[in-house]
Design a protein around this motif. Structure first.
Motif, PDB file in Angstrom:
ATOM      1  N   TYR A 169      17.526  -9.366  20.041  1.00 14.53           N
ATOM      2  CA  TYR A 169      18.972  -9.487  20.820  1.00 14.53           C
ATOM      3  C   TYR A 169      19.855 -10.606  20.707  1.00 14.53           C
ATOM      4  N   ARG A 170      18.730 -11.828  20.807  1.00 17.87           N
ATOM      5  CA  ARG A 170      19.323 -13.281  19.907  1.00 17.87           C
ATOM      6  C   ARG A 170      19.474 -13.192  18.381  1.00 17.87           C
ATOM      7  N   MET A 171      19.560 -12.647  17.921  1.00 16.57           N
ATOM      8  CA  MET A 171      20.408 -12.993  16.636  1.00 16.57           C
ATOM      9  C   MET A 171      21.413 -11.826  16.619  1.00 16.57           C
ATOM     10  N   ASP A 172      21.424 -10.966  17.730  1.00 18.87           N
ATOM     11  CA  ASP A 172      22.249  -9.905  17.106  1.00 18.87           C
ATOM     12  C   ASP A 172      22.380  -9.239  18.439  1.00 18.87           C
ATOM     13  N   ALA A 173      23.641  -9.553  19.115  1.00 17.50           N
ATOM     14  CA  ALA A 173      23.598  -9.277  20.501  1.00 17.50           C
ATOM     15  C   ALA A 173      24.358  -7.113  20.371  1.00 17.50           C
ATOM     16  N   GLY A 174      24.746  -7.237  18.910  1.00 14.20           N
ATOM     17  CA  GLY A 174      25.272  -6.276  19.403  1.00 14.20           C
ATOM     18  C   GLY A 174      24.427  -4.702  19.699  1.00 14.20           C
ATOM     19  N   PHE A 175      23.012  -4.350  19.197  1.00 15.90           N
ATOM     20  CA  PHE A 175      22.224  -2.623  19.640  1.00 15.90           C
ATOM     21  C   PHE A 175      22.465  -2.728  20.881  1.00 15.90           C
ATOM     22  N   ILE A 176      22.660  -4.471  21.800  1.00 16.78           N
ATOM     23  CA  ILE A 176      22.822  -3.861  23.164  1.00 16.78           C
ATOM     24  C   ILE A 176      24.209  -3.846  24.207  1.00 16.78           C
ATOM     25  N   ALA A 177      24.783  -4.679  23.197  1.00 10.15           N
ATOM     26  CA  ALA A 177      25.872  -4.632  23.664  1.00 10.15           C
ATOM     27  C   ALA A 177      26.698  -3.735  23.707  1.00 10.15           C
ATOM     28  N   ASN A 178      26.269  -2.332  22.593  1.00 15.17           N
ATOM     29  CA  ASN A 178      27.706  -1.524  21.809  1.00 15.17           C
ATOM     30  C   ASN A 178      26.952  -0.022  22.088  1.00 15.17           C
ATOM     31  N   SER A 179      25.783  -0.314  23.171  1.00 13.87           N
ATOM     32  CA  SER A 179      24.782   1.110  22.636  1.00 13.87           C
ATOM     33  C   SER A 179      24.658   1.721  24.421  1.00 13.87           C
ATOM     34  N   LYS A 180      24.518   2.862  24.782  1.00 15.06           N
ATOM     35  CA  LYS A 180      23.804   3.299  25.829  1.00 15.06           C
ATOM     36  C   LYS A 180      22.520   3.604  25.982  1.00 15.06           C
ATOM     37  N   GLY A 181      21.895   3.716  25.353  1.00 14.21           N
ATOM     38  CA  GLY A 181      20.506   3.509  25.251  1.00 14.21           C
ATOM     39  C   GLY A 181      19.639   3.970  23.587  1.00 14.21           C
ATOM     40  N   TYR A 182      18.900   4.484  23.342  1.00 16.14           N
ATOM     41  CA  TYR A 182      18.264   4.749  22.414  1.00 16.14           C
ATOM     42  C   TYR A 182      16.715   5.663  22.458  1.00 16.14           C
ATOM     43  N   ILE A 183      16.227   6.497  21.461  1.00 22.52           N
ATOM     44  CA  ILE A 183      15.616   7.208  22.137  1.00 22.52           C
ATOM     45  C   ILE A 183      14.493   6.573  20.252  1.00 22.52           C
ATOM     46  N   ILE A 184      13.494   6.121  20.459  1.00 22.37           N
ATOM     47  CA  ILE A 184      12.967   5.638  19.404  1.00 22.37           C
ATOM     48  C   ILE A 184      11.566   6.414  19.223  1.00 22.37           C
ATOM     49  N   THR A 185      11.323   6.803  17.796  1.00 22.27           N
ATOM     50  CA  THR A 185       9.255   7.441  17.746  1.00 22.27           C
ATOM     51  C   THR A 185       8.794   6.089  16.988  1.00 22.27           C
ATOM     52  N   THR A 233       0.896  -1.492  -0.412  1.00 19.83           N
ATOM     53  CA  THR A 233       0.032   0.613  -0.024  1.00 19.83           C
ATOM     54  C   THR A 233       1.193   1.195  -0.511  1.00 19.83           C
ATOM     55  N   ARG A 234       0.043   2.192   0.036  1.00 20.46           N
ATOM     56  CA  ARG A 234       0.961   3.751  -0.635  1.00 20.46           C
ATOM     57  C   ARG A 234       1.393   4.214   1.252  1.00 20.46           C
ATOM     58  N   PHE A 235       0.250   3.323   2.461  1.00 17.61           N
ATOM     59  CA  PHE A 235       0.597   4.307   3.719  1.00 17.61           C
ATOM     60  C   PHE A 235       1.420   2.788   3.958  1.00 17.61           C
ATOM     61  N   GLY A 236       2.187   3.688   5.398  1.00 12.62           N
ATOM     62  CA  GLY A 236       2.850   2.488   6.093  1.00 12.62           C
ATOM     63  C   GLY A 236       3.664   3.087   6.730  1.00 12.62           C
ATOM     64  N   GLN A 237       4.648   2.888   7.810  1.00 14.03           N
ATOM     65  CA  GLN A 237       5.280   2.733   8.593  1.00 14.03           C
ATOM     66  C   GLN A 237       6.995   3.637   8.786  1.00 14.03           C
ATOM     67  N   ASN A 238       7.032   4.960   9.644  1.00 12.22           N
ATOM     68  CA  ASN A 238       8.648   5.046   9.710  1.00 12.22           C
ATOM     69  C   ASN A 238       8.524   4.687  10.929  1.00 12.22           C
ATOM     70  N   LEU A 239      10.187   4.572  11.236  1.00 11.45           N
ATOM     71  CA  LEU A 239      11.016   4.016  12.861  1.00 11.45           C
ATOM     72  C   LEU A 239      12.039   5.002  13.025  1.00 11.45           C
ATOM     73  N   ASN A 240      12.151   5.629  13.759  1.00 14.89           N
ATOM     74  CA  ASN A 240      13.368   6.990  13.718  1.00 14.89           C
ATOM     75  C   ASN A 240      14.458   6.400  15.016  1.00 14.89           C
ATOM     76  N   ILE A 241      15.339   6.644  14.916  1.00 16.54           N
ATOM     77  CA  ILE A 241      16.425   5.930  15.971  1.00 16.54           C
ATOM     78  C   ILE A 241      17.060   7.160  16.438  1.00 16.54           C
ATOM     79  N   GLU A 242      17.671   7.626  17.425  1.00 22.82           N
ATOM     80  CA  GLU A 242      18.727   8.504  17.662  1.00 22.82           C
ATOM     81  C   GLU A 242      19.240   8.013  19.128  1.00 22.82           C
ATOM     82  N   GLU A 243      20.663   8.207  19.424  1.00 18.84           N
ATOM     83  CA  GLU A 243      20.899   8.687  20.393  1.00 18.84           C
ATOM     84  C   GLU A 243      20.216   8.464  21.647  1.00 18.84           C
ATOM     85  N   GLY A 244      20.733   6.680  22.802  1.00 14.61           N
ATOM     86  CA  GLY A 244      20.123   7.472  24.185  1.00 14.61           C
ATOM     87  C   GLY A 244      20.951   7.728  25.108  1.00 14.61           C
TER      88      GLY A 244
END
Length: 304
Positions: free
Chosen positions: A92-108, A30-41
């Motif tokens: 996380y089970r597929m790739d733990a890096g996004f938790i192990a290598n980050s201090k946090g996220y702001i996600i919308t 469809t022409r409709f969908g969803q955005n995901l925005n990732i920022e450092e937290g």
């Protein structure tokens, strides 16, 4: 640095339910969908906020990394939070890096369609998360939310597709579907969102041997895609509805709600909710609005 990802919504035109057992389904992004925005937290936390298409917030939570790692569950009133944690835990089970290598996220997240329309709030989210983390979206769906995966294929494609599972692996093919009669196709919202998981559970409770049904549905799917005239298209849709009605032991949506409609009305996806597709010689908007269904969207406004 802000990262943004986008995925398309979906409509399943043929093969509902049986796609789970290997039938070839026909689906339209469809022409409709969803955005995901990732920022450092910070703080080893994810601050999550989800916006509906009107700008209102429909979900907001702060989730510690530890809740994702442990797949922590909260009370029954926190179903959305529990589902999100489950998806992130499987990521996380597929790739733990996004938790192990980050201090946090702001996600919308931002929907471009009303959440209640059922065009793929979950599938677009899963595909967006997979894009962000460079994961296999089909695997992430399978281990978290479940389902056939046709909606993930729509999220990733901007053309009509056929979709089937072969040895539980997705096979996606782009197809040429641009009929002269597309101006005779409309999508109508039934004013309620269907629970896909419940509908699938009901199907598994009723289905028998599906081999003959799959063969019939595959032939109908081909007829729908290759239809040269409005009449041929409508006839194929009617045959599909009759076959699925027999399998599900349910009235067709046309029998239940639109028996006086001059044309064909077909259920899309899980029967009983979300959108139906109408095919008729005349613009059906007035007919459906008189019945209390105010959301009537022409093909070219809905489909990519």
């Amino acid at each position: 640095m802000k990262q943004t990802f986008y995925s398309n919504g979906k409509l399943l035109i043929t093969g509902e339910y049986l796609v789970l057992d290997g039938a070839e389904a026909f689906a339209l992004p469809t022409r409709f969908g969803q955005n995901l925005n990732i920022e450092e937290g910070s703080g080893n936390l994810i601050h999550w906020k989800s916006y509906d298409n009107d700008g209102s917030i429909w979900f907001e939570e702060t989730i510690p990394f530890t809740s994702i790692i442990r797949k922590e569950r909260f009370g029954e009133t926190k179903n959305i939070k529990n589902t999100l944690i489950e998806i992130l835990h499987e990521a996380y089970r597929m790739d733990a890096g996004f938790i192990a290598n980050s201090k946090g996220y702001i996600i919308t997240t931002e929907l471009t369609f009303p959440k209640l329309w059922g065009l793929g709030t979950s599938s677009t989210l899963i595909n967006n998360i997979a894009q962000w983390l460079h994961l296999d979206a089909f695997q992430l769906l399978r281990t978290s939310f479940g389902g056939s995966g046709y909606d993930i294929a729509c999220a990733q494609n901007s053309n009509p597709i056929t979709y089937k599972l072969v040895n539980e692996k997705p096979v996606v093919k782009r197809v040429n579907f641009d009929p002269d009669f597309k101006d005779n196709i409309y999508f109508v919202y039934l004013n309620k969102k269907q629970n896909s998981k419940s509908a699938i559970a009901s199907y598994y409770g009723k289905k028998g041997n599906t081999d003959k049904s799959i063969t019939k549905i595959n032939a109908i799917t081909e007829a729908v895609i290759e239809a040269q005239t409005l009449r041929d298209f409508a006839t194929a849709l009617q045959k599909h509805e009759i076959e699925m009605s027999n399998i599900l032991e349910l009235e067709t949506i046309q029998e239940a709600l639109f028996s006086d409609f001059e044309g064909v009305v077909k259920s899309l996806g899980a029967w009983g909710g979300d959108f139906v597709m109408s095919v008729s010689k005349e613009n059906p908007t007035a007919y459906f609005k008189e019945k209390g269904f105010d959301v009537v969207i022409p093909y070219q406004q809905m489909i990519l």
